[in-house]
Structure formats: structure tokens, C-alpha cells
Write an enzyme that holds these catalytic residues in place. Structure first.
Site: not given
Ligand code: UD1
Ligand code: CA
Length: 472
Positions: A15, A389
Site C-alpha cells: 500500500r 584552499n
Molecule cells: C494486521 C492485522 C490486523 C491489525 C493490523 C494492525 C493480520 C492478518 N491483520 O493487518 O488485524 O488490525 O495489523 O496494524 O495480521 N508481515 C510479515 N510477513 C508476512 C506478512 C506481514 O512479516 O508474510 C509483517 C509486515 O511487514 C508488517 C506486519 O507483519 O510489519 C503486519 O503486516 P500488515 O500486512 O501490515 O498487516 P495489516 O494488514 O496492517
Molecule cells: Ca500494518
């Protein structure tokens, strides 16, 4: 009661629409992941912190390697649940896990400690940190057994919410504590049958409840603290929030910051009491400012040290420099790396310095370039003085001893030594060393032709008369 902290930081951050991995984006002058690691290492030692890396793993690891944390690679990013599956072996020796998100950077160590303590006192299998922000959209929602109950029954992602569930304002922060045994006993129950086709860690709530395990939720004191950075808009909002909180902390320590919402102050900057910071000032990197200073508007100070009672007038740009007490700079002075301005010294408008030391009480008040120079105390550098310089190949040094007086518009061709108390006549080009107490003139002597201008005017007048009579 061994705790490990796992930080999920493998995701791409689709995003953001950026080439750079999300957790490497900066807010408050530091990468998101650096902020999260800083908070984590105040709860457990760095060797108990496991960072899950994947997208741009090399760059992410390099950016935070110096913190001493450990890394686990999630080669394919198949969701937050999959990220935790990846650390299974690495953390098998810990009784409990705290899971943090690399993209939730405002989280405070006190809140992690509250989550940990609540998790232990409830003896739960999973403890969810929640919040109630003004706008819960795009977050997973936490469903409790009943509004007053600590126990939760599920986390539902935004895309799966029923109209009724959309009314729930309590969000999942993406931060949890788990009893390691129960987590890994059941983690293989996760599936990818959801809108993103990913393994959701959030599904562990429902799975553990089904397995008759206790799942509880605890609300963070401040919703701002757990906001995530998923888009540039959110990133910039968190940056503003973080900088405002930095400004408030400084103000609590006795610093006056006018219009703090316009200042940009990095998180490691230190400022002494009774210092005044005017609107639109930037204090960046490893900058330290003493007490009773005044930093006027539009100045940008980076990686620099200022002692007490320093006055920085409007529009100064200062990098990697040191300024001693009661010095005055600007407006519009530019200090490049390696500049050291002595006590009570003045550096005025449109003066550029680089790798130079200006001694106590010395003045360079207007329009000068002073580079690779060592200038003693009580020296006056006249307007428009230039240290030459660079000869096109090498840089050379200029040494100006105590009490010397350099007249305006002097060209000082280095290498050069101007002795103690010597005078340089204005407009000189100085190419040879000047002994102490001498006067050096390096310019042609003035010639004055008496009445010359008057006779030129009458010549012009006479020529015009001839022209007129010819035409008439
Ligand atoms: C996630 C939560 C959501 C919560 C939100 C809060 C899930 C399914 N949803 O959504 O309920 O409200 O966070 O901020 O967990 N990451 C990995 N490996 C992966 C995928 C993600 O390490 O395979 C890491 C990302 O780098 C990130 C974190 O996990 O730092 C969260 O992932 P992100 O995709 O941002 O989750 P959200 O859609 O924000
Ligand atoms: Ca997130």
C-alpha cells in the site's frame, strides 16, 4: 518465565507504493523498525529479540544489525501467521512470546510491559493489545465475550466484517503476547481461506478459543501509540505525531518551542532548559543543544553540538559542527562539516565555513568563505574574505594567528600563515606568509587623476554639439 519478542518485518508494504521496504521508511528521523527495536530492547535483551525479515531482507538486516537483535528469514511472505510459523524453531526455548509489528512504531515500552504483565496475570494463551481510535477502518476488530469481559472470542479482519461487526470500535493493534506452547500446538490450524489468501495470525484467537484456551484483550492507554503505518499518508501522520511528542517531552524539560507543530526534531536530539526554539526550525540526527540558547526560525541543524547561550539567527544551515558558548551565528550562515566556532565568536550573514576553527571572540561577520582554516582568538575577518584552499588538485590550510586583522575583500591563497597581530590591507591578494605585527598589502597602488571626470564630460558635450549642428 522466559520471554522472547518477535518483530514481524518481512512484508513488502504494497500500500506504500514504494521501492523501499516498509519498515525502512523513516519517521522521526529513524526507520520504523529501529523504533520498534528500541522499544523491544527496553523489555528484553537484544539477543531475545527475533526480527522476521523477508522482502529486501539484506537491506533491512543491514539497517538494524548494530542493535544486536537476531534475524529469521521468511523467504516467501504468506501472511502474519506464516511469519510466526517461521520463527517456531528459533523461539522454542521461550515460555512466552510477545509479537510486535515492524510497522507500528509509536509503541512505548511501558505498553509492552503492561501487555506482558496482563498476559501473565491472566495466565492466557493469547493476549491481544487493542485500541479504540477515532477511525477504526482498515484494522481488524476484536470481538469480546461481552463488552465488560477481558476475554475475547475472535479477531475479524476489515474485509470479513459483517455490518453488525463494523460497529465494533475496538481494533486489533497487531501486537500480542502468546504462551509459546499453546501457540505452536495449534498454529497448523491456520488456513488461507480469506480475502488475501494468507495465513492470518489473527485467526489464532478463534482457534485457541475453540481449543478451550483463554484469550484476553487489553486496551492501550493511547490509541495513537498503536497506529500502523501502511500508506504514505499514515506514515506522515505518524511522523507528525512522533515529532509533536518529542517537542512536548522537550518542553516538559524546560525548553520553549513556539508553534511546535512546525518544528522537525529527531528523536535523539537533546536540548537544555531555557533554550528557545522558534517556528520552522529543524534539529536533526545526533544534535545536542545547551541551555539558554535561541534558535531562530528556518535554521536547520544536523549532527551538531551547541554549548550554552548560543544564538542562531534565522536561516542558518549547520552540519557536523561544534559551537561554543555565547557564540552568535547568522542570519544565513552555513557551517559545513568540521566547523568549530569558539566562545563568543560571531559568524555573520552569508559566511560559509568548512573544516575550520574560529577562536574565542573572533568575528567573520559578512560574506566570506573560510575553509581548511585555523583562526585564532580576537581575529577580525573582513567582509568578503576568501580562503583559497583548493589549487585544483590539493586542499591547503590557512593559519591566522591571534589578534590578526584581515581587511575586507582579502584573497588568502593557501598554504598561508598570517602571524599574530598582523594586518592585511583591504582588497589584498595574499600569497606569502605574513610575519607577526606586519602590514601586508597585496594590491596595486591607487592612481588618482585630478579633474579627469570633468574634462571627460566636457569632451562628450562638445562631441554632441558637433553632431547636432551637422544634422541641423
Ligand atoms: C494486521 C492485522 C490486523 C491489525 C493490523 C494492525 C493480520 C492478518 N491483520 O493487518 O488485524 O488490525 O495489523 O496494524 O495480521 N508481515 C510479515 N510477513 C508476512 C506478512 C506481514 O512479516 O508474510 C509483517 C509486515 O511487514 C508488517 C506486519 O507483519 O510489519 C503486519 O503486516 P500488515 O500486512 O501490515 O498487516 P495489516 O494488514 O496492517
Ligand atoms: Ca500494518
Amino acid at each position: 518465565m522466559r520471554f522472547a519478542i518477535v518483530i514481524m518485518a518481512a512484508g513488502k508494504g504494497t500500500r506504500l507504493k514504494s521501492k523501499r521496504a516498509k519498515v525502512l521508511h523513516h519517521i522521526g528521523g529513524k526507520a520504523l523498525l529501529e523504533h520498534v527495536i528500541l522499544a523491544a530492547t527496553q523489555i528484553v535483551p537484544p539477543e531475545d529479540v527475533y526480527v522476521v525479515v523477508g522482502h529486501q531482507a539484506g537491506a533491512v538486516q543491514a539497517a538494524v544489525a548494530s542493535t544486536g537483535v537476531k534475524f529469521v528469514t521468511q523467504a516467501e511472505q504468506r501472511g502474519t501467521g506464516h511469519a510466526i510459523q517461521t520463527v517456531r524453531e528459533a523461539v522454542s526455548g521461550y515460555e512466552h512470546l510477545i509479537v510486535l509489528s515492524g510497522d507500528v512504531p509509536l509503541l512505548q515500552p511501558e505498553t509492552i510491559a503492561r501487555l506482558r504483565d496482563f498476559h501473565l496475570s491472566e495466565r492466557s494463551a493469547m493476549t491481544i493489545l487493542t485500541a479504540a481510535p477515532d477511525d477504526p477502518n482498515d484494522y481488524g476488530r476484536v470481538l469480546r465475550k461481552s463488552p465488560a469481559s477481558a476475554e475475547a472470542i475472535a479477531i475479524v479482519e476489515q474485509k470479513a466484517l459483517t455490518p453488525e461487526q463494523e460497529k465494533v470500535r475496538e481494533i486489533n493493534s497487531g501486537i500480542y503476547a502468546f504462551a509459546t506452547e499453546h501457540l505452536f500446538k495449534n498454529i497448523s490450524e491456520l488456513t488461507t481461506s480469506n480475502a488475501h489468501g494468507e495465513y492470518y495470525l489473527t485467526d489464532m484467537a478463534r482457534i485457541l478459543v475453540q481449543e478451550k484456551q483463554k484469550v484476553v484483550a487489553i486496551e492501550a492507554d493511547s490509541a495513537t501509540e498503536v497506529l500502523g503505518a501502511n500508506t504514505i499518508v499514515e506514515m506522515v501522520e505518524l511522523d507528525a505525531a512522533m515529532r509533536l511528542s518529542i517537542a512536548h517531552k522537550l518542553m516538559e524539560q524546560g525548553v520553549t518551542i513556539y508553534r511546535p507543530e512546525t518544528t522537525v526534531i529527531d528523536s535523539d536530539v537533546k536540548v537544555g532548559a531555557d533554550t528557545i526554539i522558534e517556528p520552522f526550525v529543524q534539529l536533526l540526527g545526533d544534535t545536542q543543544i545547551g541551555e539558554d540558547c535561541r534558535i531562530r526560525s528556518y535554521s536547520v541543524i544536523e549532527n551538531s553540538m551547541l554549548d550554552h547561550h548560543v544564538l542562531i539567527r534565522q536561516g542558518c544551515i549547520i552540519n557536523d559542527s561544534r559551537i561554543h558558548s555565547s557564540a552568535e551565528l547568522g542570519p544565513y550562515a552555513r557551517l559545513r562539516p568540521g566547523s568549530e566556532i569558539g566562545e563568543e565568536a560571531h559568524v555573520g550573514n552569508f559566511v560559509e565555513t568548512k573544516k575550520m576553527r574560529l577562536g574565542k571572540g573572533s568575528k567573520a561577520s559578512h560574506l566570506s568563505y573560510l575553509g581548511d582554516a585555523e583562526i585564532g582568538s580576537g581575529v577580525n575577518i573582513g567582509a568578503g574574505t576568501i580562503t583559497c584552499n583548493y589549487d585544483g588538485v590539493n586542499k591547503h590550510r590557512t593559519l591566522i594567528e591571534d589578534g590578526a586583522f584581515v581587511g575586507s575583500h582579502s584573497t588568502l591563497v593557501a598554504p598561508l600563515v598570517i602571524g599574530q597581530g598582523a594586518y592585511i590591507a583591504g582588497g589584498s591578494t595574499i600569497t606569502e606568509d605574513v610575519p607577526p605585527d606586519a602590514l601586508a598589502l597585496g594590491r596595486t597602488r591607487q592612481t588618482t587623476k585630478v579633474e579627469w571626470a570633468k574634462s571627460r564630460r566636457s569632451q562628450i558635450h562638445a562631441a554632441k554639439e558637433v553632431e547636432k549642428s551637422r544634422q541641423g
